[in-house]
Write a protein that holds these residues in place. Structure first.
Motif, PDB file in Angstrom:
ATOM      1  N   LEU A 201      10.409  -6.467  -6.898  1.00 45.95           N
ATOM      2  CA  LEU A 201      11.011  -7.190  -5.780  1.00 45.95           C
ATOM      3  C   LEU A 201      10.534  -8.627  -5.672  1.00 45.95           C
ATOM      4  O   LEU A 201      11.311  -9.522  -5.348  1.00 45.95           O
ATOM      5  CB  LEU A 201      10.584  -6.524  -4.470  1.00 45.95           C
ATOM      6  N   ASP A 202       9.239  -8.834  -5.905  1.00 48.80           N
ATOM      7  CA  ASP A 202       8.698 -10.128  -5.497  1.00 48.80           C
ATOM      8  C   ASP A 202       7.384 -10.455  -6.189  1.00 48.80           C
ATOM      9  O   ASP A 202       6.767  -9.602  -6.833  1.00 48.80           O
ATOM     10  CB  ASP A 202       8.536 -10.175  -3.961  1.00 48.80           C
ATOM     11  N   GLU A 203       6.979 -11.695  -6.029  1.00 44.15           N
ATOM     12  CA  GLU A 203       5.694 -12.167  -6.572  1.00 44.15           C
ATOM     13  C   GLU A 203       5.264 -13.384  -5.768  1.00 44.15           C
ATOM     14  O   GLU A 203       6.091 -14.181  -5.321  1.00 44.15           O
ATOM     15  CB  GLU A 203       5.855 -12.540  -8.049  1.00 44.15           C
TER      16      GLU A 203
ATOM     17  N   SER B 195       0.816  -1.221   0.000  1.00 43.55           N
ATOM     18  CA  SER B 195       0.000   0.000   0.000  1.00 43.55           C
ATOM     19  C   SER B 195       0.847   1.267   0.000  1.00 43.55           C
ATOM     20  O   SER B 195       0.431   2.293  -0.551  1.00 43.55           O
ATOM     21  CB  SER B 195      -0.963  -0.006   1.187  1.00 43.55           C
ATOM     22  N   THR B 196       2.032   1.224   0.578  1.00 42.06           N
ATOM     23  CA  THR B 196       2.795   2.468   0.735  1.00 42.06           C
ATOM     24  C   THR B 196       3.167   3.139  -0.595  1.00 42.06           C
ATOM     25  O   THR B 196       3.011   4.356  -0.715  1.00 42.06           O
ATOM     26  CB  THR B 196       4.049   2.225   1.601  1.00 42.06           C
ATOM     27  N   PRO B 197       3.655   2.414  -1.608  1.00 42.25           N
ATOM     28  CA  PRO B 197       4.073   3.126  -2.826  1.00 42.25           C
ATOM     29  C   PRO B 197       2.947   3.524  -3.780  1.00 42.25           C
ATOM     30  O   PRO B 197       3.232   4.160  -4.811  1.00 42.25           O
ATOM     31  CB  PRO B 197       5.030   2.137  -3.521  1.00 42.25           C
TER      32      PRO B 197
ATOM     33  N   ILE C 104      11.932  -6.711   4.033  1.00 38.27           N
ATOM     34  CA  ILE C 104      12.041  -5.958   2.779  1.00 38.27           C
ATOM     35  C   ILE C 104      11.898  -6.986   1.661  1.00 38.27           C
ATOM     36  O   ILE C 104      12.481  -8.067   1.733  1.00 38.27           O
ATOM     37  CB  ILE C 104      13.368  -5.149   2.669  1.00 38.27           C
ATOM     38  N   GLY C 105      11.147  -6.634   0.624  1.00 38.50           N
ATOM     39  CA  GLY C 105      10.698  -7.683  -0.274  1.00 38.50           C
ATOM     40  C   GLY C 105       9.950  -8.667   0.615  1.00 38.50           C
ATOM     41  O   GLY C 105       9.225  -8.271   1.539  1.00 38.50           O
ATOM     42  N   PHE C 106      10.158  -9.945   0.393  1.00 38.95           N
ATOM     43  CA  PHE C 106       9.594 -10.940   1.311  1.00 38.95           C
ATOM     44  C   PHE C 106      10.714 -11.588   2.107  1.00 38.95           C
ATOM     45  O   PHE C 106      10.625 -12.753   2.488  1.00 38.95           O
ATOM     46  CB  PHE C 106       8.802 -11.996   0.536  1.00 38.95           C
TER      47      PHE C 106
HETATM   48  C1  F6R Z   1       6.159  -5.368  -1.657  1.00 41.88           C
HETATM   49  C2  F6R Z   1       7.053  -5.884  -0.651  1.00 41.88           C
HETATM   50  C3  F6R Z   1       6.836  -5.765   0.806  1.00 41.88           C
HETATM   51  C4  F6R Z   1       6.153  -4.474   1.241  1.00 41.88           C
HETATM   52  C5  F6R Z   1       5.943  -4.456   2.748  1.00 41.88           C
HETATM   53  C6  F6R Z   1       5.215  -3.216   3.206  1.00 41.88           C
HETATM   54  O1  F6R Z   1       6.642  -5.651  -2.965  1.00 41.88           O
HETATM   55  O2  F6R Z   1       7.997  -6.460  -1.038  1.00 41.88           O
HETATM   56  O3  F6R Z   1       8.078  -5.884   1.454  1.00 41.88           O
HETATM   57  O4  F6R Z   1       6.947  -3.391   0.856  1.00 41.88           O
HETATM   58  O5  F6R Z   1       5.202  -5.580   3.121  1.00 41.88           O
HETATM   59  O6  F6R Z   1       3.915  -3.254   2.694  1.00 41.88           O
HETATM   60  P1  F6R Z   1       2.916  -2.027   2.860  1.00 41.88           P
HETATM   61  O7  F6R Z   1       3.451  -0.915   2.041  1.00 41.88           O
HETATM   62  O8  F6R Z   1       1.603  -2.547   2.332  1.00 41.88           O
HETATM   63  O9  F6R Z   1       2.879  -1.701   4.321  1.00 41.88           O
END
Ligand code: F6R
Length: 243
Positions: free
Chosen positions: A66-68, A38-40, A139-141
């Motif tokens: 970053l991830d999927e 949600s942040t970006p 960060i990422g997963f």
């Molecule tokens: C997204 C990702 C996660 C999010 C993290 C924060 O690609 O890799 O690391 O950045 O979970 O998520 P939000 O922004 O929803 O709080």
């Protein structure tokens, strides 16, 4: 490490978009590492607005996410492929053949990760990596406790992360249990890092990540060792950071 203080989410999004715009203007054929969550979202909205005004050109930009989630098809609204198209790619003049995410539908984890590492290496690395910050410091997963020196790999998501993501799915059972993610090593090799953080609920972890010890228990803490990190955070998220 530079900390940019933003008044609120909108201000954070605008400041982060400014940094990404500067990167695209200075190097039109740059490789952007992108994040979901949600942040970006506000940052992407701002970039789209500037693109529509004619201030930004994505035609030479390459992106690597970053991830999927493992096992979610691209047309599933919760896949990160879908997210990126919905929030950014379909609104700008990016060449879709140069937008990369790990292949969530590749059942062979080793192949999916090796292929993705190969893509990132063949692009010559990442110029600017955008990151969000998980409540547990991921960060990422890259979840707490993982080794720092990993490239793209398959992770079992923690219960905390699955619960945090539950809001996007019908039930906890529908949240995928595994994901492919760039590793900490890949992230650390990006030339520049831009982290966006918003909200009171991130204040403690933002503090721990950048003002606590560097430890695999707080994956983002490794960013203290990177020589070009910009954090753009709003007042709520910065509540525990000294002025
Ligand atoms: C997204 C990702 C996660 C999010 C993290 C924060 O690609 O890799 O690391 O950045 O979970 O998520 P939000 O922004 O929803 O709080």
């Amino acid at each position: 490490m530079r900390i940019y203080r933003a008044k609120d989410y909108k201000d954070m999004s605008r400041k982060a978009a400014n940094i990404i715009s500067a990167q695209i203007i200075m190097k039109p054929n740059c490789v952007l590492g992108l994040a979901t969550g949600s942040t970006p979202i506000g940052t992407y909205e701002q970039l789209v607005e500037w693109y529509r005004k004619g201030d930004l050109d994505f035609s030479d930009v390459t992106t690597v996410n970053l991830d999927e989630y493992k096992g979610l098809p691209r047309d599933n609204e919760q896949s990160y492929y879908y997210f990126m198209h919905d929030n950014l790619f379909k609104h700008v003049n990016i060449d879709l053949s140069r937008t990369y995410l790990p292949d969530g539908m590749e059942p062979d984890s080793k192949k999916a990760c090796d292929d993705y590492n190969h893509i990132i290496h063949s692009l010559g690395g990442i110029d600017l990596q955008l990151l969000g910050l998980g409540h547990n410091g991921h960060i990422g997963f890259n979840e707490p406790g993982l080794a720092f020196e990993t490239e793209t790999h398959c992770v079992d998501l923690t219960e905390k992360t699955m619960k945090a993501n539950q809001r996007f799915f019908a039930s906890l059972d529908d949240v995928p249990k595994q994901a492919y993610t760039m590793g900490t090593k890949t992230i650390m090799q990006a030339k520049k890092i831009l982290m966006v953080v918003s909200g009171k609920d991130k204040a403690q972890i933002l503090h721990d990540a950048f003002f606590g010890p560097v430890t695999p228990q707080v994956p983002a803490s490794i960013l203290q060792m990177h020589n070009d990190v910009s954090i753009v955070a709003d007042e709520d998220a910065l509540a525990l950071i000294p002025q």
